[in-house]
Design a protein around this motif. Structure first.
Motif, PDB file in Angstrom:
ATOM      1  N   HIS A 170       0.026  16.838   3.826  1.00  0.00           N
ATOM      2  CA  HIS A 170       0.546  16.172   2.879  1.00  0.00           C
ATOM      3  C   HIS A 170      -0.233  15.704   1.841  1.00  0.00           C
ATOM      4  O   HIS A 170      -0.038  14.576   1.060  1.00  0.00           O
ATOM      5  N   GLY A 171      -1.153  16.602   1.347  1.00  0.00           N
ATOM      6  CA  GLY A 171      -2.105  16.285   0.632  1.00  0.00           C
ATOM      7  C   GLY A 171      -1.577  16.055  -0.921  1.00  0.00           C
ATOM      8  O   GLY A 171      -2.423  15.403  -1.617  1.00  0.00           O
ATOM      9  N   GLU A 172      -0.520  16.753  -1.128  1.00  0.00           N
ATOM     10  CA  GLU A 172       0.058  16.285  -2.630  1.00  0.00           C
ATOM     11  C   GLU A 172       1.116  14.918  -2.552  1.00  0.00           C
ATOM     12  O   GLU A 172       1.503  14.815  -3.606  1.00  0.00           O
ATOM     13  N   ASP A 173       1.112  14.501  -1.438  1.00  0.00           N
ATOM     14  CA  ASP A 173       1.818  13.196  -1.534  1.00  0.00           C
ATOM     15  C   ASP A 173       1.143  12.044  -1.893  1.00  0.00           C
ATOM     16  O   ASP A 173      -0.142  12.107  -2.051  1.00  0.00           O
ATOM     17  N   GLY A 174       1.691  10.950  -2.153  1.00  0.00           N
ATOM     18  CA  GLY A 174       0.776   9.698  -2.394  1.00  0.00           C
ATOM     19  C   GLY A 174       0.302   9.078  -1.388  1.00  0.00           C
ATOM     20  O   GLY A 174       0.386   9.467  -0.132  1.00  0.00           O
ATOM     21  N   PHE A 175      -0.481   8.000  -1.751  1.00  0.00           N
ATOM     22  CA  PHE A 175      -1.374   7.281  -0.652  1.00  0.00           C
ATOM     23  C   PHE A 175      -0.764   6.621   0.401  1.00  0.00           C
ATOM     24  O   PHE A 175      -1.029   6.752   1.752  1.00  0.00           O
ATOM     25  N   LEU A 176       0.534   6.201   0.101  1.00  0.00           N
ATOM     26  CA  LEU A 176       1.536   5.508   0.956  1.00  0.00           C
ATOM     27  C   LEU A 176       1.968   6.293   2.197  1.00  0.00           C
ATOM     28  O   LEU A 176       2.721   5.885   2.908  1.00  0.00           O
ATOM     29  N   ARG A 177       1.803   7.453   1.775  1.00  0.00           N
ATOM     30  CA  ARG A 177       2.257   8.402   3.084  1.00  0.00           C
ATOM     31  C   ARG A 177       1.421   8.043   4.394  1.00  0.00           C
ATOM     32  O   ARG A 177       2.016   8.235   5.394  1.00  0.00           O
ATOM     33  N   ILE A 178       0.473   7.503   4.466  1.00  0.00           N
ATOM     34  CA  ILE A 178      -0.184   7.021   5.484  1.00  0.00           C
ATOM     35  C   ILE A 178       0.608   5.886   6.352  1.00  0.00           C
ATOM     36  O   ILE A 178       0.429   5.590   7.444  1.00  0.00           O
TER      37      ILE A 178
END
Length: 302
Positions: free
Chosen positions: A287-295
């Motif tokens: 998910h490297g292209e997603d935003g930080f809130l993917r965490i």
């Protein structure tokens, strides 16, 4: 504790435990405050300023002197204080302290048919446990942080007195633990942010930048958070964590620089290392292209 609709001070939270009936013989304008630490005294003062009849009690004698001088009635015991009003505000440090007061047989008996507003921060589970205790003793239990949950008709009934405490009041529904869930989530934001600010001040100081010099720029960082919170809420609810503006790979890179610079100066970087670690795990999951809130997905229980 504080209104959570708009936290005035995140150290405080407000929980409401309300009864199914009020004492018909006690004036609606009468309010009791149990616990006279700094917040309890401030709350009692606000109620006095609003023209309500206020009864106060504190475990340590003497803290009621100023309030009594302003017109409050000092009670000799918590049970007599509770008996003086249809609405009691309890303001102590935690649920253990709250239970030590309202769990006494005489106080529990006096509370039956009355409303208890317990300004005590704890977990949603603890709030629900207290709710079960209150229900078993004939005392209903909505919880709140000036975000109220529980029987709405009782919230409406006592809203004029609660409004005297200031803040914004919102009813959230019947689940007793719902307001506590809001409270902890909001405090999570606050203390995580404050931990970050404390670390930033330490890093800045190590590089010869004073806190006063950094402050206006730190406020600029804080100003960009509200729109991020708004868009982040939509992303979290829909599961679409856009990284168009700032992908998590970029976030991880900047966090790595903070860790490196901190440790070069002998500053503990464990908090930032933990955040970077979460970002790296998300990247590792593709998910490297997603935003930080993917965490968020990574943190959620599975």
């Amino acid at each position: 504790m504080c209104p959570a609709a708009r936290h005035r001070h995140p150290t405080f939270s407000t929980f409401v435990k309300e009864s199914s009936r009020m004492s018909a013989s006690t004036p609606q304008s009468a309010v009791t405050v149990l616990g006279l630490g700094p917040m309890g005294r401030a709350l009692a003062g606000a109620l006095l300023d609003a023209g309500l009849a206020v009864t106060v009690w504190n475990r340590t004698p003497g803290r009621d002197r100023e309030l009594v001088a302003r017109g409050a009635a000092g009670a000799s015991s918590p049970e007599s204080a509770v008996a003086a009003s249809p609405l009691t505000v309890l303001c102590v440090v935690d649920y253990d302290a709250a239970d030590a007061i309202v769990g006494r047989e005489a106080v529990t008996s006096a509370l039956k048919g009355r409303t208890l507003v317990n300004l005590t921060a704890d977990t949603p589970a603890r709030a629900r446990e207290t709710g079960a205790w209150a229900a078993a003793h004939g005392i209903g239990t909505p919880d709140a942080v000036f975000l109220h949950s529980g029987p709405e008709e009782l919230y409406r009934e006592h809203k004029p007195a609660l409004d005297a405490l200031g803040g914004t009041h919102t009813h959230l529904g019947a689940d007793i633990g719902r307001a506590a869930s809001y409270d902890l989530a909001l405090l999570d934001i606050f203390w995580t942010a404050m931990a970050g600010y404390a670390h930033a001040l330490a890093l800045a100081k190590a590089e010869g930048v004073t806190a006063r010099e950094l402050a206006p720029f730190a406020q600029g960082i804080a100003a960009i958070l509200p729109p991020l919170i708004e868009t982040g809420a939509e992303e979290a609810d829909t599961g679409s964590f856009s990284g168009d503006v700032n992908p998590i790979t970029s976030a991880a890179s900047s966090m790595k620089h903070i860790v490196q610079a901190s440790e070069e100066r002998g500053i503990d970087a464990s908090v930032m290392r933990a955040a970077e670690g979460l970002a790296r795990r998300v990247i590792g999951l593709g998910h490297g292209e997603d935003g930080f809130l993917r965490i968020t997905d990574l943190l959620a229980p599975r």
